[in-house]
Design an enzyme around this catalytic site. Structure first.
Site, PDB file in Angstrom:
ATOM      1  N   TYR A 272       0.871  -1.180   0.000  1.00  0.00           N
ATOM      2  CA  TYR A 272       0.000   0.000   0.000  1.00  0.00           C
ATOM      3  C   TYR A 272       0.905   1.226   0.000  1.00  0.00           C
ATOM      4  CZ  TYR A 272      -4.357   2.499   0.864  1.00  0.00           C
ATOM      5  OH  TYR A 272      -5.430   3.319   0.750  1.00  0.00           O
TER       6      TYR A 272
ATOM      7  N   LYS B 241     -20.913 -19.810 -11.227  1.00  0.00           N
ATOM      8  CA  LYS B 241     -20.011 -19.728 -12.387  1.00  0.00           C
ATOM      9  C   LYS B 241     -18.611 -19.326 -11.948  1.00  0.00           C
ATOM     10  CE  LYS B 241     -20.814 -18.947 -16.551  1.00  0.00           C
ATOM     11  NZ  LYS B 241     -21.285 -18.770 -17.922  1.00  0.00           N
TER      12      LYS B 241
ATOM     13  N   GLU C 164     -23.785 -12.986 -18.977  1.00  0.00           N
ATOM     14  CA  GLU C 164     -24.536 -14.178 -18.583  1.00  0.00           C
ATOM     15  C   GLU C 164     -26.003 -13.861 -18.349  1.00  0.00           C
ATOM     16  OE1 GLU C 164     -23.021 -17.143 -18.473  1.00  0.00           O
ATOM     17  OE2 GLU C 164     -24.916 -18.152 -18.032  1.00  0.00           O
TER      18      GLU C 164
ATOM     19  N   ASP D 107     -24.237 -17.654 -22.834  1.00  0.00           N
ATOM     20  CA  ASP D 107     -25.475 -18.339 -23.236  1.00  0.00           C
ATOM     21  C   ASP D 107     -25.578 -18.437 -24.745  1.00  0.00           C
ATOM     22  OD1 ASP D 107     -26.907 -18.707 -20.604  1.00  0.00           O
ATOM     23  OD2 ASP D 107     -26.339 -16.609 -20.576  1.00  0.00           O
TER      24      ASP D 107
ATOM     25  N   ILE E 142     -35.495 -19.482 -30.107  1.00  0.00           N
ATOM     26  CA  ILE E 142     -34.514 -18.703 -30.877  1.00  0.00           C
ATOM     27  C   ILE E 142     -34.209 -17.422 -30.107  1.00  0.00           C
ATOM     28  CG2 ILE E 142     -33.945 -17.797 -33.184  1.00  0.00           C
ATOM     29  CD1 ILE E 142     -34.269 -20.858 -32.956  1.00  0.00           C
ATOM     30  N   GLY E 143     -33.667 -17.624 -28.897  1.00  0.00           N
ATOM     31  CA  GLY E 143     -33.210 -16.527 -28.059  1.00  0.00           C
ATOM     32  C   GLY E 143     -31.695 -16.468 -28.128  1.00  0.00           C
TER      33      GLY E 143
ATOM     34  N   ALA F  30     -29.268 -18.370 -26.806  1.00  0.00           N
ATOM     35  CA  ALA F  30     -28.603 -19.630 -27.157  1.00  0.00           C
ATOM     36  C   ALA F  30     -29.002 -20.085 -28.557  1.00  0.00           C
ATOM     37  CB  ALA F  30     -28.965 -20.693 -26.122  1.00  0.00           C
TER      38      ALA F  30
ATOM     39  N   ASN G  51     -32.746 -25.450 -18.889  1.00  0.00           N
ATOM     40  CA  ASN G  51     -32.450 -25.662 -17.470  1.00  0.00           C
ATOM     41  C   ASN G  51     -33.498 -24.943 -16.621  1.00  0.00           C
ATOM     42  OD1 ASN G  51     -30.019 -27.150 -17.621  1.00  0.00           O
ATOM     43  ND2 ASN G  51     -28.917 -25.309 -18.218  1.00  0.00           N
TER      44      ASN G  51
ATOM     45  N   ASN H 159     -23.582 -28.779 -21.484  1.00  0.00           N
ATOM     46  CA  ASN H 159     -23.733 -27.541 -20.725  1.00  0.00           C
ATOM     47  C   ASN H 159     -22.538 -26.656 -21.045  1.00  0.00           C
ATOM     48  OD1 ASN H 159     -23.655 -25.625 -18.438  1.00  0.00           O
ATOM     49  ND2 ASN H 159     -25.352 -26.874 -17.710  1.00  0.00           N
ATOM     50  N   ASN H 160     -22.793 -25.331 -21.102  1.00  0.00           N
ATOM     51  CA  ASN H 160     -21.699 -24.439 -21.478  1.00  0.00           C
ATOM     52  C   ASN H 160     -20.570 -24.396 -20.439  1.00  0.00           C
ATOM     53  OD1 ASN H 160     -23.047 -22.795 -19.615  1.00  0.00           O
ATOM     54  ND2 ASN H 160     -24.043 -21.576 -21.226  1.00  0.00           N
TER      55      ASN H 160
HETATM   56  N1  NAI Z   1     -27.501 -26.381 -21.326  1.00  0.00           N
HETATM   57  C1  NAI Z   1     -26.892 -25.231 -21.464  1.00  0.00           C
HETATM   58  O1  NAI Z   1     -25.670 -25.130 -21.461  1.00  0.00           O
HETATM   59  C2  NAI Z   1     -27.681 -23.991 -21.642  1.00  0.00           C
HETATM   60  C3  NAI Z   1     -29.039 -23.995 -21.543  1.00  0.00           C
HETATM   61  N2  NAI Z   1     -29.732 -22.848 -21.712  1.00  0.00           N
HETATM   62  C4  NAI Z   1     -31.168 -22.913 -21.516  1.00  0.00           C
HETATM   63  O2  NAI Z   1     -31.840 -22.524 -22.692  1.00  0.00           O
HETATM   64  C5  NAI Z   1     -32.999 -21.787 -22.375  1.00  0.00           C
HETATM   65  C6  NAI Z   1     -32.971 -20.442 -23.087  1.00  0.00           C
HETATM   66  O3  NAI Z   1     -31.896 -19.651 -22.616  1.00  0.00           O
HETATM   67  P1  NAI Z   1     -31.538 -18.272 -23.339  1.00  0.00           P
HETATM   68  O4  NAI Z   1     -31.366 -18.474 -24.797  1.00  0.00           O
HETATM   69  O5  NAI Z   1     -30.414 -17.699 -22.556  1.00  0.00           O
HETATM   70  O6  NAI Z   1     -32.859 -17.434 -23.029  1.00  0.00           O
HETATM   71  P2  NAI Z   1     -33.625 -16.346 -23.935  1.00  0.00           P
HETATM   72  O7  NAI Z   1     -34.633 -15.765 -23.025  1.00  0.00           O
HETATM   73  O8  NAI Z   1     -32.651 -15.450 -24.601  1.00  0.00           O
HETATM   74  O9  NAI Z   1     -34.333 -17.215 -25.069  1.00  0.00           O
HETATM   75  C7  NAI Z   1     -35.381 -18.097 -24.843  1.00  0.00           C
HETATM   76  C8  NAI Z   1     -36.161 -18.215 -26.135  1.00  0.00           C
HETATM   77  O10 NAI Z   1     -37.056 -19.312 -26.009  1.00  0.00           O
HETATM   78  C9  NAI Z   1     -38.295 -18.897 -26.536  1.00  0.00           C
HETATM   79  N3  NAI Z   1     -39.372 -19.702 -25.991  1.00  0.00           N
HETATM   80  C10 NAI Z   1     -39.975 -19.621 -24.793  1.00  0.00           C
HETATM   81  N4  NAI Z   1     -40.968 -20.523 -24.710  1.00  0.00           N
HETATM   82  C11 NAI Z   1     -40.986 -21.192 -25.885  1.00  0.00           C
HETATM   83  C12 NAI Z   1     -41.783 -22.218 -26.412  1.00  0.00           C
HETATM   84  N5  NAI Z   1     -42.773 -22.746 -25.708  1.00  0.00           N
HETATM   85  N6  NAI Z   1     -41.495 -22.683 -27.658  1.00  0.00           N
HETATM   86  C13 NAI Z   1     -40.504 -22.135 -28.378  1.00  0.00           C
HETATM   87  N7  NAI Z   1     -39.717 -21.137 -27.923  1.00  0.00           N
HETATM   88  C14 NAI Z   1     -39.964 -20.676 -26.704  1.00  0.00           C
HETATM   89  C15 NAI Z   1     -38.405 -17.421 -26.166  1.00  0.00           C
HETATM   90  O11 NAI Z   1     -39.358 -16.744 -26.952  1.00  0.00           O
HETATM   91  C16 NAI Z   1     -36.980 -16.960 -26.436  1.00  0.00           C
HETATM   92  O12 NAI Z   1     -36.810 -16.575 -27.792  1.00  0.00           O
HETATM   93  C17 NAI Z   1     -33.031 -21.682 -20.853  1.00  0.00           C
HETATM   94  O13 NAI Z   1     -33.844 -22.717 -20.350  1.00  0.00           O
HETATM   95  C18 NAI Z   1     -31.609 -21.932 -20.440  1.00  0.00           C
HETATM   96  O14 NAI Z   1     -31.505 -22.518 -19.178  1.00  0.00           O
HETATM   97  C19 NAI Z   1     -29.137 -21.672 -22.055  1.00  0.00           C
HETATM   98  C20 NAI Z   1     -27.790 -21.611 -22.162  1.00  0.00           C
HETATM   99  C21 NAI Z   1     -26.956 -22.765 -21.911  1.00  0.00           C
HETATM  100  C1  PYR Z   2     -26.190 -23.174 -18.374  1.00  0.00           C
HETATM  101  C2  PYR Z   2     -26.657 -21.822 -18.604  1.00  0.00           C
HETATM  102  O1  PYR Z   2     -25.879 -20.921 -18.856  1.00  0.00           O
HETATM  103  C3  PYR Z   2     -28.076 -21.544 -18.570  1.00  0.00           C
HETATM  104  O2  PYR Z   2     -28.880 -22.459 -18.443  1.00  0.00           O
HETATM  105  O3  PYR Z   2     -28.430 -20.359 -18.677  1.00  0.00           O
HETATM  106 MG    MG Z   3     -26.742 -18.972 -18.595  1.00  0.00          MG
END
Ligand code: NAI
Ligand code: PYR
Ligand code: MG
Length: 467
Positions: A108, A163, A205, A231, A264-265, A267, A357, A386-387
């Site tokens: 310091y 994380k 995240e 994601d 189509i978010g 991920a 998830n 998983n990422n």
């Molecule tokens: N296993 C892994 O490593 C990861 C898993 N995830 C999971 O994927 C999911 C989405 O995460 P993000 O993309 O970050 O979220 P986000 O909120 O950016 O995207 C979610 C998308 O899913 C759509 N959605 C919601 N309900 C739906 C339905 N019934 N049918 C079709 N589309 C629908 C939404 O309109 C949105 O476009 C979460 O459950 C998250 O936990 C995300 C990142 C990593």
């Molecule tokens: C694993 C992860 O990043 C998620 O489900 O959002």
């Molecule tokens: Mg995440």
């Protein structure tokens, strides 16, 4: 089905009940005893902690049936998951102790002033003389936390702390959770820019789409440290890794298969982009209102971009309609959307990655008997896609070579490296992706990422093992 581990502290009156009664009561109610600790032994009464693995839906039943048992007094029920969160999961530790005045004047004032002056004269020295070279910010606004949605910055913190633990344990990276109390794109960008000097990289995240796209692109353009929305890209990288291996198992090729991506978010967009770059010719992106089709008009730029791609199909339909005759289903949407019947309508040798998830798009128990390769984001079934397989190694590599950014060749190299951890002789339906505890994962991802960063000119330093 979600499982939990609970600890039941109970007092037994030995004249009225024995441990066999307790064990059979727990078992009949649907619990599985995993350990027993005697807390207070005694002739007439004793106190024990019984750890029970139990499905969420029968937890109350287990507790209630013990309460009904004569001779048992239930003192406490603790949830082990909550116990590990008490007080938070990480802390900041100094690298050396301050034992005397001499140490104090070095770490310091006044000694530290010379170090600050040196960095002022040459800002690059921040990398050698501060925590910058090994520290990543894990930044969220709490709007898309796992599949739980917009639960806010306070509730997002346990995920971000988790994380940070994984960064440290798996890759030695010091990561710090930053949970922002704003959803405003400009405000998130300016806050991250303002706090960036101390960080060597930014892991975005659980920031919902479509804001996450602009936030990441603007930060990547305006800062000279790696910005990585996990994601989006971590997920896409691990999906490509899993798919490369799953296709080998079923004997199909990337350019032959018809793939449905649901959700189509953040991920889903990145997965679609990476699938197209990997040579996929038939892609069906699907969101809440059904398939996003070639030639369609959409409210978000990323969906419009997908609608311009020749590989995207032009037939509209709901998920249940378009999944028919798909070879691969990739879900990054939300839990419990598909039935066994939907999955049965896919082609034989179907591949299903249900990655939402904490609950996947289809119940694993329903899917496992009817798909050739099945994966989820969870650790309690085989093939955890998983990422977490990506972010520790990719940041380890990016920090070690002081990469300006994380580009497409670095991402593809990471995907190939993860896939290659599973050798040809090991590869099978139950093992398409390595475990996160496989020590080769971080080492191989780091190596591949540094190599790609050097080749593409974004590395500012050649690590000693590459010289
Ligand atoms: N296993 C892994 O490593 C990861 C898993 N995830 C999971 O994927 C999911 C989405 O995460 P993000 O993309 O970050 O979220 P986000 O909120 O950016 O995207 C979610 C998308 O899913 C759509 N959605 C919601 N309900 C739906 C339905 N019934 N049918 C079709 N589309 C629908 C939404 O309109 C949105 O476009 C979460 O459950 C998250 O936990 C995300 C990142 C990593
Ligand atoms: C694993 C992860 O990043 C998620 O489900 O959002
Ligand atoms: Mg995440």
């Amino acid at each position: 089905m979600a499982y939990n581990s609970i600890i039941l502290r109970l007092e037994m009156n030995h004249a009225l009940v024995n441990f066999g009664d307790v064990a059979s009561t727990i078992s009949k109610a649907g619990g599985d005893i995993t350990s027993i600790d005697v807390i207070r032994p005694g002739q007439e009464t004793s106190v024990r902690d019984i750890t029970v693995h139990v499905a969420d839906h029968v937890e109350a039943q287990v507790v209630e049936s013990l309460k009904q048992l004569e001779g048992i007094q239930l003192i406490n029920v603790s949830d082990r998951t909550f116990l590990v969160h008490l007080g938070g999961k990480i802390s900041v530790q100094p690298n050396l102790p301050i034992k005397n005045r001499d140490d104090l004047s070095r770490v310091y004032t006044p000694g530290v002033a010379r170090v600050s002056t040196a960095i002022h004269e040459n800002p690059e020295k921040a990398y050698s003389l501060t925590i910058k070279r090994n520290t990543v910010a894990v930044v969220t606004d709490g709007t898309a936390v796992l599949g739980l949605g917009d639960i806010g910055p306070h509730a997002a913190a346990p995920v971000m702390e988790g994380k940070a633990m994984l960064f440290k344990q798996l890759a030695g990276v010091d990561a710090f959770p930053i949970c922002l109390d704003t959803k405003d794109t400009e405000s998130i960008i300016s806050t991250i820019k303002a706090i960036s000097p101390i960080f060597g990289g930014i892991n975005l995240e659980d920031i919902s789409s479509p804001r996450c796209f602009e936030i990441e692109t603007r930060l990547a353009d305006e800062l000279d440290i790696p910005i990585f929305h996990d994601d989006q890209h971590g997920t896409a990288i691990v999906v490509i890794a899993g798919l490369l291996n799953a296709l080998k198992v079923v004997g199909k090729r990337m350019d032959q298969v018809r793939i449905v991506v649901n959700g189509i978010g953040a991920a889903g967009v990145s997965i679609c982009k990476m699938l197209l770059a990997a040579g996929v010719k038939r892609l069906v992106p699907v969101d809440r209102d059904g398939a996003i089709v070639r030639g369609g008009t959409y409210p978000y730029p990323m969906w419009s971009w997908l609608a311009e791609q020749p590989q995207v199909e032009d037939q509209p339909g709901s998920l249940k309609e378009v999944i028919r005759d798909a070879d691969v289903f990739i879900g990054v949407s939300r839990g419990n959307l598909l039935t066994a019947e939907d999955v049965m309508s896919m082609t034989p040798d179907r591949i299903v990655f249900a990655m939402a998830n904490p609950n996947p798009e289809i119940d694993p128990e329903a899917a496992l008997p009817i798909v050739r390769v099945f994966a989820t984001g969870r650790s309690d079934y085989p093939n955890q896609i998983n990422n977490v397989l990506v972010f520790p190694g990719i940041f380890r590599g990016a920090l070690d070579c002081r990469a300006r950014r994380i580009n497409e060749p670095m991402k593809l190299a990471a995907a190939r490296a993860i896939a290659a951890v599973v050798s040809g002789t090991e590869l099978n339906e139950q093992y398409i992706i390595p475990s996160i505890f496989n020590e080769q994962v971080v080492t191989k991802v780091r190596h591949a990422v540094i190599e790609a960063a050097i080749l593409t000119g974004v590395a500012r330093r050649i690590p000693p093992d590459f010289r």
